[in-house]
Design a protein around this motif. Structure first.
Motif, short mmCIF file in Angstrom:
data_model
loop_
_atom_site.label_atom_id
_atom_site.label_comp_id
_atom_site.label_asym_id
_atom_site.label_seq_id
_atom_site.Cartn_x
_atom_site.Cartn_y
_atom_site.Cartn_z
N ARG A 181 0.85 -1.21 0.00
CA ARG A 181 0.00 0.00 0.00
C ARG A 181 0.88 1.26 0.00
NH1 ARG A 181 -2.12 2.51 4.28
NH2 ARG A 181 -1.90 0.79 5.75
N LEU A 182 1.92 1.26 0.81
CA LEU A 182 2.79 2.44 0.90
C LEU A 182 3.54 2.68 -0.41
CD1 LEU A 182 4.25 1.78 4.48
CD2 LEU A 182 2.65 3.59 3.83
N LEU A 183 4.02 1.60 -1.03
CA LEU A 183 4.77 1.76 -2.28
C LEU A 183 3.85 2.13 -3.44
CD1 LEU A 183 7.37 -1.19 -2.11
CD2 LEU A 183 7.77 1.23 -1.69
N SER A 184 2.59 1.71 -3.37
CA SER A 184 1.64 2.05 -4.43
C SER A 184 1.16 3.49 -4.30
CB SER A 184 0.41 1.13 -4.38
OG SER A 184 0.80 -0.20 -4.51
N ALA A 185 1.07 3.97 -3.05
CA ALA A 185 0.51 5.31 -2.81
C ALA A 185 1.45 6.40 -3.34
CB ALA A 185 0.28 5.51 -1.32
#
Ligand SMILES: Cc1cc2nc3c(=O)[nH]c(=O)nc-3n(C[C@H](O)[C@H](O)[C@H](O)COP(=O)(O)OP(=O)(O)OC[C@H]3O[C@@H](n4cnc5c(N)ncnc54)[C@H](O)[C@@H]3O)c2cc1C
Length: 292
Positions: free
Chosen positions: A206-210
């Motif tokens: 989620r963090l890398l996609s955001a």
């Protein structure tokens, strides 16, 4: 497959990780501070006459000569990451967990006593001038290894996202990790199940996609390393480095007790964690070795 004899300075240079092996030396240090941080970890600050702050880079380690006491005489030096340096040139800091014989006698050192350390050893984390955002994933005492990187990134104006994993909130050491650096921090714990592989993998994805992160750095957990290897397959534009904690003896590349298998996509090679590392590309680490 290639053996480590062929992969000294050349392999480290090929990996792009800077080193400063010419500055390795033995230093007689004075203990200026030594205290318990929490139930598990201790903080040790030493002072030497040499410019340790000027020659030591994030990710590097020293070999500590743990003192002999009546009940135990540790023979081998113990590898310990540099937790911090400065502000005085001769000041160096360590954060450690008492796990066995050597760290047990280390814990008995009184303020004012002396001890010998050898270093700086190994290569460093690579922060590039164009980096704008990085993700650090740290567990346990691995945060000691990564704290200087955070400081360097904060000074360079790089945005920091941190996933911190610990057994319980009492073990977390958030302030000791950040040391004043601003970061978007996400904490996970064994005590409530949030540090299990599945939720951490979902969080990291989620963090890398955001937002784009130029690099992911980790240390201190084989489970997190394998998790990040999996995740990074889906984020090819993000670099990944791991500082590996491997049982070692000499710490200088001679005894070969710390070799691990690496695969850079072209060749599989055994490399010495102490001398060719301890920082390696996450994607190159061979997680499981099958012996036929
Ligand atoms: C590059 C590097 C950086 C490290 N940084 C830190 C740090 O910042 N803080 C911290 O608490 N610990 C760190 N460690 C782990 C630390 O070196 C071990 O906990 C310590 O050597 C244990 O020694 P001991 O005598 O108390 O334990 P024992 O189990 O009695 O040690 C027996 C032998 O095994 C070796 N050994 C045991 N565990 C490890 C280990 N995990 N890694 C390498 N060798 C080991 C010891 O050096 C010793 O030679 C680091 C390890 C490495 C390789």
């Amino acid at each position: 497959m290639t053996l480590p004899a062929s992969c000294g300075e050349a392999s480290s240079a090929a990996c792009g990780f800077p080193r400063n092996a010419a500055q390795v030396a033995s230093h007689r240090c004075r203990v200026v501070e030594h205290r318990q941080v929490n139930a598990r970890y201790r903080y040790l600050r030493l002072s030497a006459d040499a410019d340790l702050a000027g020659t030591t880079r994030p990710g590097q380690f020293y070999q500590l000569k743990c003192p002999a006491v009546e009940a135990a005489q540790p023979f081998l030096l113990r590898p310990m990451s540099v937790y911090g340096t400065g502000p005085e040139a001769g000041t160096i800091e360590f954060l450690y967990n008492v796990t066995g014989l050597g760290t047990g006698t280390l814990a008995t050192l009184d303020v004012g006593s002396t001890m010998d350390i050898v270093g700086p050893l190994g290569n460093t984390f690579e922060l590039r001038p164009e980096d704008q955002g990085l993700l650090v994933v740290a567990r346990g005492v691995g945060l000691a290894t990564m704290a200087p990187l955070l400081r360097q990134a904060a000074q360079a104006g790089v945005a920091i996202t941190a996933v911190m994993s610990a057994r319980s909130p009492q073990d977390l050491m958030r302030d000791e990790f950040l040391r004043g650096a601003e970061a978007d921090v996400h904490c996970v714990f064994d005590s409530d199940g949030s540090s299990a592989v599945e939720p951490v993998e979902a969080l990291v994805r989620r963090l890398l996609s955001a937002r784009h992160h130029d690099a992911v750095f980790t240390c201190g957990s084989h489970r997190l390393l394998l998790l990040l290897q999996r995740v990074l397959q889906d984020f090819p534009a993000t670099r990944g480095d791991v500082a590996m904690e491997q049982r070692m003896a000499c710490g200088m590349g001679v005894c070969l007790s710390c070799v691990r298998l690496f695969d850079d996509g072209q060749d599989k090679r055994f490399l010495r964690v102490c001398r060719d590392g301890p920082v390696f590309p996450i994607r190159h680490v061979v997680g499981e070795v099958e012996f036929g």
